[in-house]
Design an enzyme around this catalytic site. Sequence first.
Site, PDB file in Angstrom:
ATOM      1  N   LYS A  10     -14.782  47.428 -95.030  1.00 53.04           N
ATOM      2  CA  LYS A  10     -15.405  48.266 -93.986  1.00 53.04           C
ATOM      3  C   LYS A  10     -14.337  49.154 -93.356  1.00 53.04           C
ATOM      4  O   LYS A  10     -13.134  48.818 -93.377  1.00 53.04           O
ATOM      5  CB  LYS A  10     -16.088  47.419 -92.904  1.00 53.04           C
ATOM      6  CG  LYS A  10     -15.174  46.445 -92.123  1.00 53.04           C
ATOM      7  CD  LYS A  10     -14.383  47.072 -90.986  1.00 53.04           C
ATOM      8  CE  LYS A  10     -13.413  46.114 -90.326  1.00 53.04           C
ATOM      9  NZ  LYS A  10     -12.457  46.740 -89.410  1.00 53.04           N
ATOM     10  N   ASP A 137     -16.415  40.279 -87.308  1.00 52.65           N
ATOM     11  CA  ASP A 137     -16.806  41.300 -88.294  1.00 52.65           C
ATOM     12  C   ASP A 137     -17.754  40.764 -89.368  1.00 52.65           C
ATOM     13  O   ASP A 137     -18.296  41.544 -90.151  1.00 52.65           O
ATOM     14  CB  ASP A 137     -15.565  41.879 -89.006  1.00 52.65           C
ATOM     15  CG  ASP A 137     -14.827  42.893 -88.148  1.00 52.65           C
ATOM     16  OD1 ASP A 137     -15.412  43.357 -87.141  1.00 52.65           O
ATOM     17  OD2 ASP A 137     -13.672  43.209 -88.472  1.00 52.65           O
TER      18      ASP A 137
END
Length: 283
Positions: A10, A137
């Site tokens: 990401k 996350d």
Amino acid sequence: MKIIEKAPAKINLGLDTPRRYDDQSPEWNMVMTSIDLADYVSVETIPGNPKIEVYTNSGFLPNDQRNLAYQAVHILRTRFHQTDGVVVQISKKIPVAAGLGGGSSDAAAVLRALNQIWKLGLSLKELAKLALTIDSDVPYCIYSQTAHVTGHGEIVTPIENFPHFPIVVAKPKLSVSTPTILKQIDYTQVQHIDIDRLVTAINSGTTAEIFASMGNVLEPITAAKYPEIDNLKTQMLKLGADTAQMSGTGPTMFAICEKLSRAKRLTNSLRGFCSEVYLVRSL
Ligand code: ATP
């Protein structure tokens, strides 16, 4: 049964933190997207042998409960009273401790795979809630698509329409400790990022407005410690990037170029002085 899951890295297009919670962890207000730089995670269940085994092709990653993929197996197996043993094999491509969420994405891949293998029928939202117990996350990585992420990281609202820009990702040879950077946030000094403006820009597909509203409040903190960050950003912009920014707590920087030809030139130029450079696209 065995499933192989892709675990994409990401990047943070926007990263802001409005405040600290009472437990001192930051409240997040972020926009994240995933890129086609990915680990591959093979998850196999072995009936009759309760062991959890984790193997990676990286010499310096832990294979025990310190590995986030191991934690993912343990949490799901305990919560749903499963008895199978689980063997996880991770083919690492995402640089470690880089701000690219590699460990979180591996853990999310394990949760998705076991949800299928054990036929648990959990929705992405339910998996994301469980995922938060591993790391902030991991809930985003359950979705691994452009999203607005808030709360401790568990409120993930997908955003459609983020263009598939060419993105040049470069990791300087630095190790950055996430907890050390997060401890240094001074909420009286933070120059907040207008995340709502960024979400609106993506929804309306206005490229110039997307670039103008991006930002990462942690970048000045990491850059103050490591001048390489600002140097790399300056080079990226000088060499033709439309915008350049740090991902997460760093040290990875990414540059977005609207034109693929420019991204290719930038990639080649950066390879001259940065050992880890990848030309990718957002997924
Ligand atoms: P964060 O910002 O959440 O710390 P990151 O993207 O900067 O993450 P990761 O690659 O996820 O970095 O690694 C962070 C730490 O997590 C490292 O110290 C690493 O040893 C540990 N870790 C545990 N499991 C994994 C995994 N499967 N892959 C990578 N790192 C892992």
